[in-house]
Design an enzyme around this catalytic site. Sequence first.
Site, PDB file in Angstrom:
ATOM      1  CE1 TYR A 169      -3.928   2.226   0.663  1.00 30.09           C
ATOM      2  CE2 TYR A 169      -2.511   3.264   2.291  1.00 30.09           C
ATOM      3  CZ  TYR A 169      -3.659   3.274   1.529  1.00 30.09           C
ATOM      4  OH  TYR A 169      -4.549   4.326   1.626  1.00 30.09           O
ATOM      5  CE  LYS A 173      -3.554   4.616  -1.900  1.00 28.66           C
ATOM      6  NZ  LYS A 173      -4.642   5.066  -2.819  1.00 28.66           N
ATOM      7  CB  ILE A 202     -10.263  10.430   5.767  1.00 32.05           C
ATOM      8  CG1 ILE A 202      -9.021  11.178   5.253  1.00 32.05           C
ATOM      9  CG2 ILE A 202     -11.535  11.206   5.467  1.00 32.05           C
ATOM     10  CD1 ILE A 202      -8.811  12.543   5.847  1.00 32.05           C
ATOM     11  CB  THR A 204     -13.970   7.030   4.560  1.00 35.59           C
ATOM     12  OG1 THR A 204     -12.702   6.356   4.700  1.00 35.59           O
ATOM     13  CG2 THR A 204     -13.726   8.462   4.073  1.00 35.59           C
TER      14      THR A 204
END
Length: 277
Positions: A169, A173, A202, A204
């Site tokens: 990841y 990114k 965040i 989410t």
Amino acid sequence: MAADVLVVIGMGGMGQAVLRRVGAGKKVLLADFNEDLLESVMISAVGDGYDVVSAQVDVSSRESVQALAATARELGNVTGVVHTAGLSPVQAPVEAIWKVDLFGVAVVLEEFEKVIAPGGAGVVIASMAAFLGGGGIPADVLASLAAVPADDLLLIPYVAGIDHPGAAYSVAKRANQVRVQSASLRWGARGARVNSISPGVISTPMGQQELAGESGTQMRAMIEGSGTKRVGTPADIANAAAFLLGSDSSFITGTDLLVDGGVVAAVDTGTRSRVAG
């Protein structure tokens, strides 16, 4: 007179926030792999007065992304593209992260480069993980991640040698950031701009999964040590995207905007202080 078309890829919390922040007055093409989620978001948006259409997309398939770009161009002048789709380490194995977070971003940049209108702008959602875990990539590997055709990205030996989702990841990114840098020259040849945003933690559904996972304790500690001491909201990211899509950022392209509440600054400062001590 052709409509201005905004394409939002990924109907998670950030994608929905971007739709509501910048979608008014535009023809908005919503795209996601999850057709049930896509339908739900579209029904809600139509009810709130947005002019939206939807298309299912699999960003790990070039053919699917090509079809999405063609649909966008048929709708009018593609003046905005926001790519929010991604998988986190708690959601997917390494192979899926490479296909969606690495290849998927690269192929979206390549295919929408062909249809973006003069004066248009694109935004790719990267991550603060690029700063926290992607800083040790060798220079020659980083150059390859930035420049090789999307179809060859997964063949890079460095990529093939990573078998941990968190590491994959972070590398993906960081690759997003340098792919945007490279793409900015080609988008610029069409009179368009493209930038990335690196969100912090965040609130989410994906972010909540991360906080509930094995790295949650560390993430909460980083938030507490940051300048803002809070979790970010999807609106924080949508506001940043609105800036990068709009005329106020007309001299900004090929760059990354870190929107993390000060987490990376705190981590970097703390590291320097420990070294100095």
